[in-house]
Design a protein around this motif. Structure first.
Motif, PDB file in Angstrom:
ATOM      1  N   GLN A  29      36.519 -58.806  11.614  1.00 49.66           N
ATOM      2  CA  GLN A  29      35.483 -58.445  12.569  1.00 49.66           C
ATOM      3  C   GLN A  29      35.840 -58.922  13.972  1.00 49.66           C
ATOM      4  N   VAL A  30      35.167 -58.321  14.947  1.00 46.17           N
ATOM      5  CA  VAL A  30      35.418 -58.629  16.356  1.00 46.17           C
ATOM      6  C   VAL A  30      34.084 -58.665  17.096  1.00 46.17           C
ATOM      7  N   ILE A  31      33.964 -59.605  18.001  1.00 45.78           N
ATOM      8  CA  ILE A  31      32.874 -59.628  18.978  1.00 45.78           C
ATOM      9  C   ILE A  31      33.544 -59.547  20.337  1.00 45.78           C
ATOM     10  N   SER A  32      33.128 -58.567  21.171  1.00 46.69           N
ATOM     11  CA  SER A  32      33.777 -58.382  22.468  1.00 46.69           C
ATOM     12  C   SER A  32      32.769 -57.963  23.526  1.00 46.69           C
ATOM     13  N   GLU A  46      30.003 -55.496  22.069  1.00 44.81           N
ATOM     14  CA  GLU A  46      30.111 -54.831  20.772  1.00 44.81           C
ATOM     15  C   GLU A  46      30.373 -55.837  19.664  1.00 44.81           C
ATOM     16  N   TYR A  47      29.919 -55.487  18.492  1.00 52.12           N
ATOM     17  CA  TYR A  47      30.295 -56.173  17.253  1.00 52.12           C
ATOM     18  C   TYR A  47      30.868 -55.087  16.345  1.00 52.12           C
ATOM     19  N   GLU A  48      32.096 -55.288  15.863  1.00 52.47           N
ATOM     20  CA  GLU A  48      32.795 -54.296  15.036  1.00 52.47           C
ATOM     21  C   GLU A  48      33.317 -54.990  13.785  1.00 52.47           C
ATOM     22  N   ARG A  49      33.112 -54.375  12.623  1.00 46.98           N
ATOM     23  CA  ARG A  49      33.526 -54.981  11.352  1.00 46.98           C
ATOM     24  C   ARG A  49      34.310 -53.973  10.509  1.00 46.98           C
ATOM     25  N   LYS A  50      35.374 -54.457   9.889  1.00 49.44           N
ATOM     26  CA  LYS A  50      36.190 -53.635   8.995  1.00 49.44           C
ATOM     27  C   LYS A  50      35.348 -53.236   7.780  1.00 49.44           C
ATOM     28  N   VAL A  51      35.326 -51.922   7.450  1.00 47.90           N
ATOM     29  CA  VAL A  51      34.585 -51.437   6.287  1.00 47.90           C
ATOM     30  C   VAL A  51      35.492 -50.772   5.251  1.00 47.90           C
ATOM     31  N   ASP A  53      40.134 -49.762   4.522  1.00 49.18           N
ATOM     32  CA  ASP A  53      41.517 -49.990   4.964  1.00 49.18           C
ATOM     33  C   ASP A  53      41.870 -49.238   6.234  1.00 49.18           C
ATOM     34  N   SER A  54      41.014 -48.315   6.677  1.00 53.88           N
ATOM     35  CA  SER A  54      41.323 -47.561   7.886  1.00 53.88           C
ATOM     36  C   SER A  54      40.106 -47.311   8.769  1.00 53.88           C
ATOM     37  N   ALA A  55      39.015 -48.062   8.576  1.00 51.05           N
ATOM     38  CA  ALA A  55      37.811 -47.787   9.366  1.00 51.05           C
ATOM     39  C   ALA A  55      36.999 -49.048   9.637  1.00 51.05           C
ATOM     40  N   THR A  56      36.206 -48.953  10.695  1.00 53.58           N
ATOM     41  CA  THR A  56      35.274 -50.016  11.052  1.00 53.58           C
ATOM     42  C   THR A  56      33.915 -49.390  11.353  1.00 53.58           C
ATOM     43  N   ALA A  57      32.898 -50.229  11.344  1.00 54.93           N
ATOM     44  CA  ALA A  57      31.560 -49.826  11.768  1.00 54.93           C
ATOM     45  C   ALA A  57      31.025 -50.946  12.644  1.00 54.93           C
ATOM     46  N   GLY A  58      30.107 -50.604  13.534  1.00 56.04           N
ATOM     47  CA  GLY A  58      29.598 -51.641  14.411  1.00 56.04           C
ATOM     48  C   GLY A  58      28.388 -51.216  15.201  1.00 56.04           C
ATOM     49  N   VAL A  59      28.010 -52.108  16.096  1.00 53.91           N
ATOM     50  CA  VAL A  59      26.879 -51.889  16.975  1.00 53.91           C
ATOM     51  C   VAL A  59      27.309 -52.289  18.387  1.00 53.91           C
ATOM     52  N   GLY A  60      26.850 -51.523  19.356  1.00 50.69           N
ATOM     53  CA  GLY A  60      27.196 -51.819  20.745  1.00 50.69           C
ATOM     54  C   GLY A  60      26.009 -51.592  21.651  1.00 50.69           C
ATOM     55  N   GLY A  61      26.024 -52.267  22.759  1.00 50.24           N
ATOM     56  CA  GLY A  61      24.983 -52.087  23.756  1.00 50.24           C
ATOM     57  C   GLY A  61      25.592 -52.132  25.137  1.00 50.24           C
ATOM     58  N   SER A  62      24.941 -51.438  26.075  1.00 46.07           N
ATOM     59  CA  SER A  62      25.465 -51.436  27.435  1.00 46.07           C
ATOM     60  C   SER A  62      24.334 -51.309  28.437  1.00 46.07           C
ATOM     61  N   PHE A  63      24.653 -51.679  29.662  1.00 41.48           N
ATOM     62  CA  PHE A  63      23.719 -51.586  30.779  1.00 41.48           C
ATOM     63  C   PHE A  63      24.494 -51.079  31.978  1.00 41.48           C
ATOM     64  N   PHE A  64      23.908 -50.102  32.701  1.00 42.99           N
ATOM     65  CA  PHE A  64      24.543 -49.559  33.898  1.00 42.99           C
ATOM     66  C   PHE A  64      23.457 -49.297  34.925  1.00 42.99           C
ATOM     67  N   PRO A  82      43.792 -44.192  12.308  1.00 37.91           N
ATOM     68  CA  PRO A  82      44.779 -43.452  11.508  1.00 37.91           C
ATOM     69  C   PRO A  82      45.972 -44.295  11.057  1.00 37.91           C
ATOM     70  N   SER A  83      46.286 -45.364  11.774  1.00 37.88           N
ATOM     71  CA  SER A  83      47.422 -46.205  11.411  1.00 37.88           C
ATOM     72  C   SER A  83      47.151 -47.043  10.167  1.00 37.88           C
ATOM     73  N   GLY A  84      45.884 -47.130   9.758  1.00 41.34           N
ATOM     74  CA  GLY A  84      45.536 -47.964   8.615  1.00 41.34           C
ATOM     75  C   GLY A  84      45.438 -49.438   8.964  1.00 41.34           C
ATOM     76  N   ARG A  85      45.330 -49.766  10.263  1.00 36.32           N
ATOM     77  CA  ARG A  85      45.178 -51.156  10.707  1.00 36.32           C
ATOM     78  C   ARG A  85      43.876 -51.285  11.492  1.00 36.32           C
ATOM     79  N   PRO A  86      42.729 -51.393  10.814  1.00 39.19           N
ATOM     80  CA  PRO A  86      41.456 -51.502  11.530  1.00 39.19           C
ATOM     81  C   PRO A  86      41.471 -52.654  12.529  1.00 39.19           C
ATOM     82  N   LEU A  87      40.846 -52.415  13.667  1.00 43.66           N
ATOM     83  CA  LEU A  87      40.734 -53.349  14.793  1.00 43.66           C
ATOM     84  C   LEU A  87      41.981 -53.385  15.662  1.00 43.66           C
ATOM     85  N   GLU A  88      43.014 -52.590  15.318  1.00 38.72           N
ATOM     86  CA  GLU A  88      44.233 -52.600  16.125  1.00 38.72           C
ATOM     87  C   GLU A  88      44.825 -51.200  16.205  1.00 38.72           C
ATOM     88  N   GLY A  89      45.150 -50.790  17.444  1.00 38.65           N
ATOM     89  CA  GLY A  89      45.753 -49.487  17.635  1.00 38.65           C
ATOM     90  C   GLY A  89      44.738 -48.436  18.055  1.00 38.65           C
TER      91      GLY A  89
END
Length: 162
Positions: A29-32, A46-51, A53-64, A82-89
């Motif tokens: 998982q990643v917090i960024s 954003e918070y993103e979590r591996k779900v 071998d090739s995908a993640t799911a998460g939640v994000g918020g923004s302000f502009f 597509p590379s099969g390396r979630p969170l990278e690429g």
């Protein structure tokens, strides 16, 4: 004495360095967030979590903020790597969520984005990500507000992978 030497040589030849035994576990998982956007009246996190071998799911918020209109956004997203390396690429994603525009209302929307992320550092736990996309808003046909599409931009998010 010779048998002790042979036994010692065999043990040394099959020994594995301690560093190799302590392999880094892949991040799940990643917090960024985008600290640079604060200079442009733009912020996202954003918070993103591996779900899989090739995908993640998460939640994000923004302000502009732009010319007196403030846009506050919250989305759920799914990204395919597509590379099969979630969170990278490279990743292609879909998103859905709510966008609130000051003095106008809240609108449901969905969209797509493309992203690129890197895991850096000795333990691959420093995260850097960038991306662009487009979100379609529904119910915006009011005569005072007819914006149907809004761009989504992650200039540069930095964070921690764990």
């Amino acid at each position: 004495w010779v048998s002790a030497w042979v036994l010692g040589a065999l043990m040394m030849s099959t020994a594995t360095p301690i560093e190799a035994q302590q392999a880094v576990q892949p991040s799940q998982q990643v917090i960024s967030a985008n600290p640079f956007g604060l200079l442009l009246n733009l912020f996202n996190a954003e918070y993103e979590r591996k779900v899989s071998d090739s995908a993640t799911a998460g939640v994000g918020g923004s302000f502009f903020s732009n010319s007196g209109d403030d846009y506050v956004n919250a989305d759920l997203f799914y990204r395919y790597y597509p590379s099969g390396r979630p969170l990278e690429g490279w990743a292609f994603g879909v998103k859905a969520g709510i966008t609130r525009v000051t003095d106008t209302g809240s609108f449901f929307g969905f969209g797509f984005d493309t992203n690129w992320s890197w895991l850096l550092g000795k333990n691959d736990n420093f995260y850097v990500g960038a991306g662009v996309g487009l979100k379609r808003l529904f119910g915006t046909s009011d005569e005072n507000f007819d914006l149907k599409f809004i761009p989504t931009v992650r200039i540069i998010n930095v964070g921690v992978a764990f």
